[in-house]
Design a protein around this motif. Structure first.
Motif, PDB file in Angstrom:
ATOM      1  N   MET A 438      -3.735 -84.513   5.471  1.00 28.75           N
ATOM      2  CA  MET A 438      -3.136 -83.283   5.961  1.00 28.75           C
ATOM      3  C   MET A 438      -3.387 -83.101   7.463  1.00 28.75           C
ATOM      4  N   GLU A 439      -4.463 -83.680   7.964  1.00 30.04           N
ATOM      5  CA  GLU A 439      -4.770 -83.557   9.388  1.00 30.04           C
ATOM      6  C   GLU A 439      -3.670 -84.221  10.214  1.00 30.04           C
ATOM      7  N   GLY A 440      -3.183 -83.521  11.181  1.00 36.47           N
ATOM      8  CA  GLY A 440      -2.140 -84.067  12.031  1.00 36.47           C
ATOM      9  C   GLY A 440      -0.736 -83.818  11.528  1.00 36.47           C
ATOM     10  N   THR A 441      -0.599 -83.304  10.294  1.00 35.92           N
ATOM     11  CA  THR A 441       0.739 -82.950   9.823  1.00 35.92           C
ATOM     12  C   THR A 441       1.206 -81.703  10.556  1.00 35.92           C
ATOM     13  N   VAL A 442       2.488 -81.443  10.508  1.00 33.91           N
ATOM     14  CA  VAL A 442       3.036 -80.275  11.188  1.00 33.91           C
ATOM     15  C   VAL A 442       2.495 -78.988  10.574  1.00 33.91           C
ATOM     16  N   TRP A 443       2.094 -79.016   9.298  1.00 32.81           N
ATOM     17  CA  TRP A 443       1.591 -77.814   8.634  1.00 32.81           C
ATOM     18  C   TRP A 443       0.208 -77.425   9.148  1.00 32.81           C
ATOM     19  N   SER A 444      -0.539 -78.413   9.599  1.00 33.96           N
ATOM     20  CA  SER A 444      -1.892 -78.136  10.095  1.00 33.96           C
ATOM     21  C   SER A 444      -1.961 -78.032  11.609  1.00 33.96           C
ATOM     22  N   ALA A 445      -1.035 -78.684  12.303  1.00 31.12           N
ATOM     23  CA  ALA A 445      -1.102 -78.723  13.763  1.00 31.12           C
ATOM     24  C   ALA A 445       0.169 -78.191  14.412  1.00 31.12           C
ATOM     25  N   GLY A 446       0.911 -77.365  13.678  1.00 36.20           N
ATOM     26  CA  GLY A 446       2.195 -76.902  14.193  1.00 36.20           C
ATOM     27  C   GLY A 446       2.150 -75.573  14.909  1.00 36.20           C
ATOM     28  N   GLY A 447       0.949 -74.948  14.959  1.00 37.71           N
ATOM     29  CA  GLY A 447       0.819 -73.717  15.727  1.00 37.71           C
ATOM     30  C   GLY A 447       1.251 -72.456  15.015  1.00 37.71           C
ATOM     31  N   CYS A 448       1.209 -72.444  13.679  1.00 42.47           N
ATOM     32  CA  CYS A 448       1.602 -71.239  12.950  1.00 42.47           C
ATOM     33  C   CYS A 448       0.622 -70.965  11.821  1.00 42.47           C
ATOM     34  N   ALA A 449       0.663 -69.743  11.326  1.00 40.77           N
ATOM     35  CA  ALA A 449      -0.050 -69.382  10.107  1.00 40.77           C
ATOM     36  C   ALA A 449       0.990 -69.280   9.005  1.00 40.77           C
ATOM     37  N   SER A 450       0.674 -69.804   7.830  1.00 38.42           N
ATOM     38  CA  SER A 450       1.656 -69.795   6.753  1.00 38.42           C
ATOM     39  C   SER A 450       0.976 -69.600   5.413  1.00 38.42           C
ATOM     40  N   TRP A 451       1.805 -69.339   4.393  1.00 42.39           N
ATOM     41  CA  TRP A 451       1.256 -69.175   3.048  1.00 42.39           C
ATOM     42  C   TRP A 451       0.827 -70.506   2.445  1.00 42.39           C
ATOM     43  N   TYR A 452       1.045 -71.591   3.166  1.00 41.76           N
ATOM     44  CA  TYR A 452       0.542 -72.885   2.710  1.00 41.76           C
ATOM     45  C   TYR A 452      -0.980 -72.962   2.781  1.00 41.76           C
ATOM     46  N   LEU A 453      -1.590 -72.179   3.668  1.00 44.68           N
ATOM     47  CA  LEU A 453      -3.022 -72.278   3.947  1.00 44.68           C
ATOM     48  C   LEU A 453      -3.820 -71.261   3.151  1.00 44.68           C
ATOM     49  N   ASP A 454      -5.002 -71.668   2.678  1.00 48.64           N
ATOM     50  CA  ASP A 454      -5.866 -70.744   1.945  1.00 48.64           C
ATOM     51  C   ASP A 454      -6.832 -70.059   2.906  1.00 48.64           C
ATOM     52  N   GLU A 455      -7.752 -69.267   2.352  1.00 48.78           N
ATOM     53  CA  GLU A 455      -8.676 -68.509   3.188  1.00 48.78           C
ATOM     54  C   GLU A 455      -9.654 -69.400   3.942  1.00 48.78           C
ATOM     55  N   HIS A 456      -9.789 -70.656   3.508  1.00 46.71           N
ATOM     56  CA  HIS A 456     -10.652 -71.604   4.200  1.00 46.71           C
ATOM     57  C   HIS A 456      -9.903 -72.356   5.299  1.00 46.71           C
ATOM     58  N   GLY A 457      -8.608 -72.091   5.434  1.00 47.31           N
ATOM     59  CA  GLY A 457      -7.806 -72.759   6.438  1.00 47.31           C
ATOM     60  C   GLY A 457      -7.255 -74.096   5.988  1.00 47.31           C
ATOM     61  N   ASN A 458      -7.423 -74.425   4.701  1.00 48.10           N
ATOM     62  CA  ASN A 458      -6.935 -75.699   4.169  1.00 48.10           C
ATOM     63  C   ASN A 458      -5.554 -75.530   3.556  1.00 48.10           C
ATOM     64  N   ASN A 459      -4.732 -76.533   3.735  1.00 45.66           N
ATOM     65  CA  ASN A 459      -3.424 -76.536   3.085  1.00 45.66           C
ATOM     66  C   ASN A 459      -3.624 -77.053   1.669  1.00 45.66           C
ATOM     67  N   THR A 460      -3.700 -76.128   0.723  1.00 49.95           N
ATOM     68  CA  THR A 460      -3.895 -76.496  -0.679  1.00 49.95           C
ATOM     69  C   THR A 460      -2.599 -76.367  -1.470  1.00 49.95           C
ATOM     70  N   THR A 461      -1.491 -76.286  -0.766  1.00 47.12           N
ATOM     71  CA  THR A 461      -0.203 -76.031  -1.406  1.00 47.12           C
ATOM     72  C   THR A 461       0.696 -77.257  -1.433  1.00 47.12           C
ATOM     73  N   LEU A 462       0.789 -77.976  -0.314  1.00 43.45           N
ATOM     74  CA  LEU A 462       1.806 -79.017  -0.174  1.00 43.45           C
ATOM     75  C   LEU A 462       1.269 -80.431  -0.409  1.00 43.45           C
ATOM     76  N   TRP A 463       2.178 -81.299  -0.773  1.00 38.33           N
ATOM     77  CA  TRP A 463       1.890 -82.724  -0.934  1.00 38.33           C
ATOM     78  C   TRP A 463       2.178 -83.407   0.400  1.00 38.33           C
ATOM     79  N   PRO A 464       1.180 -84.115   0.991  1.00 40.32           N
ATOM     80  CA  PRO A 464       1.365 -84.649   2.344  1.00 40.32           C
ATOM     81  C   PRO A 464       1.902 -86.076   2.418  1.00 40.32           C
TER      82      PRO A 464
END
Length: 503
Positions: A438-464
């Protein structure tokens, strides 16, 4: 009186119905599907708001084992999708094992008995396996806004649309600019006297290349099924071409960004409004939306896009941070769903009595292959952590998981396992690999907050990764990654600990 079934399935949407069909085909006839709603369909039963439609072409957003030659359009509207699910359910021969209007209240693993004890709104059950098909887009999330409960007019979430409210000529406010909102806004703009759209973050919106199927095409779909499979295959691979732009090289999304910017220019001439609707983050960081009607609706004279923060709701209107109050008659909330904090997880208690919700709150949502969880024997979750997609059909992922689950159950029956769960090490390796990718994907490094991310800041929603990779990894049940408990043919109630999983 407590009833026992071999397999209890929760939810009757795409996931629960697929599980029922494939269990039945595999000879596992002793199952029950409980559904708190009154019909099959899940998301497509509940989301009846104006303009509701799929944003994945229906040739792909459907079961591979149940093609539909009667789609009217390439992107089908909600009523057609719901009718399709109903038809598949009727023809499957499994509806006699569905119980509607039945809600899961609590499920607890009983170690001594090696089964799940389940309380529902319509009685108690025990089950050897528990399969959750409740989905991540089933529980609406309401905004935490001061005074919203005191609003005197009609208020409803997009997923709980009140069709009894006449919106003609009314002053309407829509909170949210996500996938549902951009379908609702153009429809409301046609009937409302005035429409306020409250935007926190501008979405990227590309054109919706929709079209009606010709009579010739539909005739061919009926009589040349191979042609429809070809359509499906072409759409699938076309969608997979998006994956590198999300996961490897964001610059590959430049054509999509150009389409989105052109979409704005075509519909909106006012420079100030153009600036408001132009996102300031990398395309793909949040879900890319599709619409030809959203921007023209925002440009209408009786529609206002409000970007100031909402301070509170009064009995008669919405007050923004600058002190402006806009009076309204109806408030529509389109603020998404509980995806990283699924309410049903707090009703499922594994070994030691700890709930799945407590486990995930402590360490973040995690499941081996998005399907099984250490500490929760004989529990399978369809559309679990990191199984979601931002580019293609969730039905593809659901079918992949269902194949894995049914193979696991077949393995249990063949080898006489009473219980199985992924080892802690196997689940951790899987989770570490997913989060590393997930590191370096647009979901983690794209400069936005989204419902993909949990309270720990991890993307626990999408398949990378590519979806065919997920299908390959779920093609067969890998018992070596699991702790299993007998009885077995060659042991007497023994526990087997897996060896290291090969890379």
């Amino acid at each position: 009186m407590t009833q026992h079934v071999d397999h209890l399935v929760v939810g009757a949407g795409f996931a629960g119905l697929a599980a029922a069909i494939k269990l039945d085909e595999g000879g596992e006839h002793d199952f029950l599907v409980i559904e708190k709603g009154g019909d099959v369909g899940g998301t497509w039963r509940d989301n009846t708001y104006p303009g509701a439609a799929c944003d994945v072409p229906s040739q792909l957003y459907s079961y591979s084992f149940a093609p539909n030659p009667d789609w009217s359009m390439s992107f089908s509207p909600q009523p057609e999708i719901q009718a399709y699910i109903q038809r598949v359910a009727r023809e499957s021969g499994t509806l006699d094992r569905f119980r509607f209007g039945v809600e899961l209240l609590e499920a607890t693993w009983r170690e001594a008995e090696q089964h799940w004890a389940v309380r529902t709104s319509d009685g108690d059950y025990t089950a050897t396996t528990l399969v959750s098909g409740a989905g991540g887009l089933s529980e609406p999330q309401l905004p935490d806004i001061e005074g919203i409960e005191e609003f005197a007019g009609a208020t409803f979430h997009s997923a709980r649309w009140d069709s009894g409210v006449d919106l003609t000529g009314k002053r309407v406010a829509v909170i949210g600019t996500g996938a549902s909102a951009i379908q609702i806004v153009p429809e409301l703009a046609k009937v409302a006297g005035h429409l306020d759209v409250y935007q926190r973050t501008a979405p990227w919106v590309i054109p919706r290349n929709d079209r009606t199927y010709t009579a010739v095409e539909r005739f061919a779909f009926h009589h040349l099924p191979g042609l429809q499979r070809l359509y499906r295959t072409a759409i699938y691979w076309g969608r997979e071409c998006y994956v590198p732009a999300f996961t490897k090289e964001p610059r590959l999304a430049a054509p999509a960004k150009a389409l989105a910017l052109a979409n704005i220019r075509r519909a909106i001439s006012d420079p100030e409004l153009r600036a408001k609707v132009t996102p300031d983050y990398r395309i793909g960081c949040k879900r890319i939306l599709i619409s030809n009607a959203y921007y023209p609706a925002l440009a209408a004279d009786h529609v206002e896009l409000v970007t100031d923060r909402i301070a509170r709701v009064t009995p008669t209107g919405v007050v923004t941070a600058d002190g402006t109050e806009r009076e309204i008659d109806v408030l529509v909330v389109a603020t998404g769903f509980h995806t990283t904090d699924q309410p049903i997880a707090h009703r499922i208690h594994g070994r030691g009595g700890r709930s799945l919700g407590e486990t995930w709150a402590r360490q973040g949502m995690s499941a081996y292959k998005g399907t099984t969880v250490h500490g929760f024997p004989n529990y399978f979750q369809i559309v679990g952590p990191n199984v979601g997609l931002g580019h293609s059909s969730m039905v593809f992922m659901i079918e992949s998981q269902v194949a894995y689950v049914t193979d696991a159950i077949a393995t249990m029956r063949r080898d006489r396992y009473a219980a199985l769960e992924p080892s802690a090490a196997a689940q951790q390796r899987w989770t570490d690999d997913v989060q590393e990718r997930m590191e370096g994907t647009v979901w983690s490094a794209g400069g936005c907050a989204s419902w993909y991310l949990d309270e720990h800041g991890n993307n626990t929603t999408l398949w990378p990764r590519a979806t065919f990779t997920f299908r390959r990894q779920t093609a067969a049940f890998d018992v070596a990654a699991y702790d299993v408990q007998g009885p077995r043919a060659d042991t007497d109630g023994a526990t087997t600990t897996p060896e290291e999983i090969p890379a």
